[in-house]
Design a protein around this motif. Structure first.
Motif: not given
Length: 297
Positions: A194-195, A257-264, A292-297
Motif C-alpha cells: 500500500a505504501i 490507498i490508490k482509490h482514497g478509501r479507508k484501509t484495514e 504512516a497508513l493512518t495518516n493516508k486516510h
C-alpha cells in the motif's frame, strides 16, 4: 444445488460467487444494483458470473441459509446487522476478511443452531471496475469452525461448498491459529504494498526484507505471548509463498490507498500494537506502519 447469498461485491466476494455458482444458486447482496452483469477473467478468458444481485429492503421476504460475508474487517459488524433478520434458524455463516475482528461479538448474536465459520484464502483477485474482477493468483483456502454448531457441521459444509469447487482448500482444526496465520501474511504484504503502490511479488526484493522481518518478528512475539505458537521462520515462509503465488496481484490495501478509501490497517498492524500493549511487548515497527497508513486516510 442449494441457495447461497454473498455479502460483498468486492474482488474476493465476486470470485467466490463465480466458483460457488458452478454448483449452487448464488445471489450477491449489494447496496447498489450493477448496471450490467458481473464478469470474471481467468486464464485469459472472460465470462459472466452467474449470480443474481439482491438488495435488502424492509419489505423483502427472504430466508438466508448459507451466507458468505466477504467485506473489510471494519464492515463486518454492519454486514452482520444487515443480514441477521434474514438468517434462518439453522443458517451457516462464513466470514472472510483481512486482519483481526472480535468474532465473539458475532457469536453472541447467533442462535445455538446457527454455525459460524472463518475463511482464510490466499487467492489473488483484482477488481478492474465495478463489474469486472480478474483472478491474479492462486493459493490455499482454509475453513475453520468458530462456534460449537460449526464444529458439528464443518465436514458437511466443506464437502458442499469447498471440496472440488475451490482449488487447494482444507479444513483447519485450530481457528485461533488459522486467524493469526492469516494476520501474519497480511502484516507482511498489505501495508508495504500500500505504501509503495507495488504488486505483491515486488516485496521479494532484498530492500524490503529487513522491514518484513521486523514486522513479523514483533507480531510473532505478540502471538507467542498470547499463547499462539508460530515460529518466525514459518511466518516468513508463508508470507513469501503468498508473495510468489500472487506476484502480479495488488493487495486490497494497495487498492484502497490508490482509490482514497479507508484501509484495514487498524485490524492488521493496529491489532498487533494493541495486543502488544496489553501483553507488554514492544511493537515499534508495527506502530510506525500503523501511523504512516493512518495518516493516508
Amino acid at each position: 444445488m442449494t441457495d447461497v447469498h454473498i455479502v460483498g461485491a468486492g474482488a474476493i466476494g465476486l470470485s467466490f460467487a463465480h466458483s460457488l455458482s458452478q454448483r449452487h444458486n448464488v445471489s450477491v447482496i449489494t447496496r447498489t444494483f450493477p448496471s450490467h452483469k458481473w464478469n470474471i477473467s481467468e486464464h485469459q478468458e472472460t465470462k459472466p458470473i452467474n449470480a443474481t444481485p439482491v438488495a435488502l429492503t424492509p419489505s423483502l421476504s427472504l430466508s438466508i441459509t448459507n451466507c458468505f460475508i466477504c467485506v473489510k474487517a471494519y464492515q463486518v459488524s454492519q454486514a452482520i446487522a444487515d443480514v441477521l433478520p434474514y438468517l434462518s434458524d439453522n443458517a451457516n455463516i462464513f466470514i472472510s476478511h483481512n486482519g483481526m475482528y472480535d468474532l465473539s461479538e458475532v457469536i453472541k448474536q447467533l442462535t445455538p443452531n446457527q454455525a459460524l465459520f472463518f475463511i482464510s484464502t490466499a487467492r489473488g483477485a483484482l477488481k478492474l471496475d465495478n463489474h469486472h474482477v480478474k483472478i491474479t493468483g492462486y493459493g490455499d483456502t482454509y475453513i475453520g469452525a468458530c462456534n460449537l454448531r460449526a464444529h458439528t457441521m464443518i465436514t458437511r459444509v466443506f464437502e458442499t461448498f469447498f471440496k472440488g469447487i475451490l482449488s487447494e482448500c482444507f479444513i483447519h482444526e485450530d481457528i485461533t491459529l488459522l486467524r493469526w496465520q492469516k494476520l501474519l501474511v497480511n502484516i507482511a504484504i498489505n501495508p508495504l504494498t500500500a505504501i509503495h503502490q507495488i504488486p505483491n511479488g515486488q516485496l521479494r526484493q532484498p530492500k524490503f526484507s529487513a522491514t518484513i522481518l521486523a514486522l513479523l518478528n514483533e507480531a510473532c512475539t505478540v502471538a507467542n505471548k498470547a499463547g499462539v505458537k508460530i515460529p518466525l521462520s514459518a511466518a516468513l515462509d508463508s508470507a513469501y509463498l503468498v508473495m510468489s503465488r500472487t506476484s502480479v496481484n495488488f493487495s486490497s490495501m494497495a487498492q484502497d490507498i490508490k482509490h482514497g478509501r479507508k484501509t484495514e490497517i487498524e485490524a492488521i498492524c493496529g491489532y498487533v500494537v494493541t495486543q502488544g500493549q496489553s501483553l507488554n511487548v514492544p511493537t515499534p515497527r508495527n506502530a510506525q506502519i500503523l501511523q504512516a497508513l493512518t495518516n493516508k486516510h
